[in-house]
Design an enzyme around this catalytic site. Structure first.
Site, PDB file in Angstrom:
ATOM      1  N   ARG A  56       0.654  -1.263  -0.036  1.00 50.05           N
ATOM      2  CA  ARG A  56       0.072   0.195   0.142  1.00 50.05           C
ATOM      3  C   ARG A  56       0.836   1.199   0.073  1.00 50.05           C
ATOM      4  O   ARG A  56       0.458   2.325  -0.509  1.00 50.05           O
ATOM      5  CB  ARG A  56      -0.865   0.095   1.305  1.00 50.05           C
ATOM      6  CG  ARG A  56      -1.846   1.146   1.053  1.00 50.05           C
ATOM      7  CD  ARG A  56      -2.947   1.369   2.190  1.00 50.05           C
ATOM      8  NE  ARG A  56      -3.367   0.155   3.126  1.00 50.05           N
ATOM      9  CZ  ARG A  56      -2.598   0.200   4.298  1.00 50.05           C
ATOM     10  NH1 ARG A  56      -1.718   1.207   4.633  1.00 50.05           N
ATOM     11  NH2 ARG A  56      -2.974  -0.760   5.081  1.00 50.05           N
ATOM     12  N   TYR A 108     -13.773  20.624 -13.688  1.00 53.83           N
ATOM     13  CA  TYR A 108     -14.258  19.166 -14.099  1.00 53.83           C
ATOM     14  C   TYR A 108     -15.520  18.644 -13.149  1.00 53.83           C
ATOM     15  O   TYR A 108     -15.525  19.291 -11.855  1.00 53.83           O
ATOM     16  CB  TYR A 108     -13.027  18.096 -13.775  1.00 53.83           C
ATOM     17  CG  TYR A 108     -13.627  16.789 -14.106  1.00 53.83           C
ATOM     18  CD1 TYR A 108     -13.819  16.216 -15.354  1.00 53.83           C
ATOM     19  CD2 TYR A 108     -13.626  15.965 -12.983  1.00 53.83           C
ATOM     20  CE1 TYR A 108     -14.306  15.071 -15.568  1.00 53.83           C
ATOM     21  CE2 TYR A 108     -14.152  14.236 -13.320  1.00 53.83           C
ATOM     22  CZ  TYR A 108     -14.240  14.091 -14.508  1.00 53.83           C
ATOM     23  OH  TYR A 108     -14.580  12.877 -14.591  1.00 53.83           O
ATOM     24  N   ASP A 180      -4.912  21.498 -11.455  1.00 45.82           N
ATOM     25  CA  ASP A 180      -5.517  20.169 -12.437  1.00 45.82           C
ATOM     26  C   ASP A 180      -4.603  20.228 -13.977  1.00 45.82           C
ATOM     27  O   ASP A 180      -5.316  21.176 -14.627  1.00 45.82           O
ATOM     28  CB  ASP A 180      -6.800  20.079 -12.497  1.00 45.82           C
ATOM     29  CG  ASP A 180      -7.392  18.705 -13.187  1.00 45.82           C
ATOM     30  OD1 ASP A 180      -6.621  18.363 -13.867  1.00 45.82           O
ATOM     31  OD2 ASP A 180      -8.391  18.416 -13.035  1.00 45.82           O
ATOM     32  N   LYS A 205      -6.557  10.179 -18.903  1.00 42.90           N
ATOM     33  CA  LYS A 205      -6.649  10.949 -20.001  1.00 42.90           C
ATOM     34  C   LYS A 205      -5.125  10.789 -20.759  1.00 42.90           C
ATOM     35  O   LYS A 205      -4.671   9.652 -21.233  1.00 42.90           O
ATOM     36  CB  LYS A 205      -6.873  12.183 -19.578  1.00 42.90           C
ATOM     37  CG  LYS A 205      -8.105  12.167 -18.673  1.00 42.90           C
ATOM     38  CD  LYS A 205      -9.418  11.587 -19.024  1.00 42.90           C
ATOM     39  CE  LYS A 205     -10.399  11.343 -18.118  1.00 42.90           C
ATOM     40  NZ  LYS A 205     -10.688  12.554 -17.243  1.00 42.90           N
TER      41      LYS A 205
HETATM   42  C1  LIG Z   1     -11.434  12.906 -15.986  1.00 44.10           C
HETATM   43  C2  LIG Z   1     -10.828  14.048 -15.289  1.00 44.10           C
HETATM   44  C3  LIG Z   1     -10.600  14.102 -13.838  1.00 44.10           C
HETATM   45  C4  LIG Z   1     -11.129  12.795 -13.059  1.00 44.10           C
HETATM   46  O1  LIG Z   1     -10.315  11.639 -12.944  1.00 44.10           O
HETATM   47  P1  LIG Z   1     -10.619  10.163 -13.022  1.00 44.10           P
HETATM   48  O2  LIG Z   1      -9.536   9.444 -13.542  1.00 44.10           O
HETATM   49  O3  LIG Z   1     -11.800  10.010 -14.161  1.00 44.10           O
HETATM   50  O4  LIG Z   1     -10.953   9.863 -11.661  1.00 44.10           O
HETATM   51  C5  LIG Z   1     -10.358  15.176 -13.235  1.00 44.10           C
HETATM   52  N1  LIG Z   1      -9.986  16.326 -14.101  1.00 44.10           N
HETATM   53  C6  LIG Z   1     -10.170  16.395 -15.102  1.00 44.10           C
HETATM   54  C7  LIG Z   1      -9.881  17.473 -16.082  1.00 44.10           C
HETATM   55  C8  LIG Z   1     -10.551  15.378 -15.890  1.00 44.10           C
HETATM   56  O5  LIG Z   1     -10.848  15.490 -17.324  1.00 44.10           O
END
Ligand SMILES: *Cc1c(COP(=O)(O)O)cnc(C)c1O
Length: 389
Positions: A56, A108, A180, A205
């Site tokens: 972990r 998001y 982000d 992504k």
């Molecule tokens: C998809 C996304 C998230 C969330 O991530 P997950 O891997 O789906 O939990 C956060 N911020 C942005 C900009 C995203 O496109």
């Protein structure tokens, strides 16, 4: 925690993307980082071990990914999580009841949902502001503000926020700047170099890029912050399995190459769409008509493949989404294949309609994640899907 190796800083971005954090396996010389499928590690005596106790806390496959992305972001420590939201949830455990957070209004949808439906009930308070205007951000800061959270470019309206201005405001108020960086990726934007304290990703992504895993990753520069995050990572345990870490690590090897093509296709498609729909209906930071184009040129080294189209009505959006053939109607973005979606009901389905109206997100909007197929095929597909619109 996973600190980068100093020797991983050699070379340019593409060299680092392929090699940083990775060494040939000491047992066999295998060039690729092995998949360490283990929950525990054998210890020689009480307190005598190879630095690994229980998976972990640390797993060598995960650590290779953490180092790799930390190097690409210009940070010193990386922390991998089982999803982007798991990553943000763990970051938010740095705060406690009574703390106030200033958050960009156009984040998001899942970020808003986590804050509004869960963390708000645990004693954190949030103020949502248009972070493209630094004055509004400054005005929203209070003595209880501990963090400023932004996303740039935003999803799906592709608005930009000046990260240097945000960092000045955050520092003045002794708050952490959390960014982000999922849309831009470290190849096009490096928030830590502009003063951010924590940069995070949905590695689902572009970082992984092949739509075959879910993951999140945070990177920091400061040792104290790294210690606190490592404590949370181990204590709360929202970690990824080694195979997902391995897939993301394979993905970063081609990140520079993929992003170049996403950007080339994005520009070609935006130009085509401006001719077909008019500039006011194509939201892409690479267009001179985009309200934040100058900031985009200064803060990012290219614009990528994300854009949003305003087709005027939900019926037009539905007709377009039903007709696309090379683009697929799906949640998510950043994979090699082109995707499109309806942000109003999909990524932002959990955001109240008053909030969506206030930010300018309409039912006629569709978002494109332009993949790396041949641009001509993508344009031809859009052309046929737009017939009658
Ligand atoms: C998809 C996304 C998230 C969330 O991530 P997950 O891997 O789906 O939990 C956060 N911020 C942005 C900009 C995203 O496109």
């Amino acid at each position: 925690m996973t600190r980068i190796f100093d020797e991983d800083l050699a070379g340019g971005f593409a060299t680092r993307a392929i090699h940083a954090g990775q060494r040939p396996d000491p047992v066999s010389g295998a060039i690729m980082t092995p998949l360490y499928l283990t929950s525990t590690y054998v210890q020689e005596s009480i307190g005598v071990n190879k630095g690994y106790e229980y998976a972990r806390g640390k797993n060598p496959t995960r650590q290779a990914l953490e180092r790799n992305v930390a190097v690409l972001e210009g940070g010193t420590h990386g922390f991998a999580f089982g999803s982007g939201m798991g990553c943000l949830d763990s970051i938010m455990k740095l705060f406690r009841a009574g703390d106030h957070i200033v958050c960009a209004e156009n984040v998001y949808g899942g970020t808003f949902r986590l804050f509004d439906r869960i963390l708000r009930h645990m004693g954190l308070s949030f103020t949502y502001v248009d972070t493209s205007d630094p004055q509004r951000v400054d005005d929203a800061m209070t003595p209880a503000t501990r963090a400023l959270l932004v996303e740039t470019p935003t999803n799906p309206l592709m608005r930009l926020t000046d990260l240097r201005a945000m960092s000045d405001i955050a520092k003045r108020h002794q708050a952490l700047l959390i960014v982000d960086n999922t849309f831009a990726t470290p190849i096009y934007q490096r928030p830590l170099e502009l003063g951010a304290d924590i940069v995070w990703h949905s590695t689902t992504k572009y970082i992984n890029g092949h739509s075959d895993m879910i993951g999140g990753l945070a990177v920091v520069l400061e040792d104290d912050l790294a210690d606190r995050l490592q404590f949370i990572l181990n204590a709360a345990g929202a970690v990824p399995g080694p195979f997902d870490a391995w897939l993301a690590l394979r993905g970063t090897k081609t990140l520079p190459l993929r992003m170049k093509q996403h950007d080339i296709n994005g520009r070609a498609i935006a130009d085509f769409l401006v001719g077909r729909l008019g500039a006011e209906r194509v939201i892409y930071p690479g267009l001179a008509t985009h309200p934040h184009h100058e900031l985009a040129k200064a803060q990012m080294s290219a614009f990528g493949g994300m854009m949003t189209l305003d087709l005027g009505s939900k019926d037009n959006a539905r007709s377009f989404l039903e007709k696309v053939r090379v683009f697929s109607l799906a949640e998510s973005l950043g994979g090699v294949e082109s995707l499109t979606n309806h942000p109003y009901t999909m990524t932002h389905g959990s955001v109240p309609s008053e909030v969506k109206d206030a930010m300018g997100l309409t039912e006629g909007m569709v978002r494109l994640s332009c993949g790396i197929e041949d641009a001509e095929d993508l344009i031809e597909d859009l052309e046929q899907a737009l017939v009658g619109i």
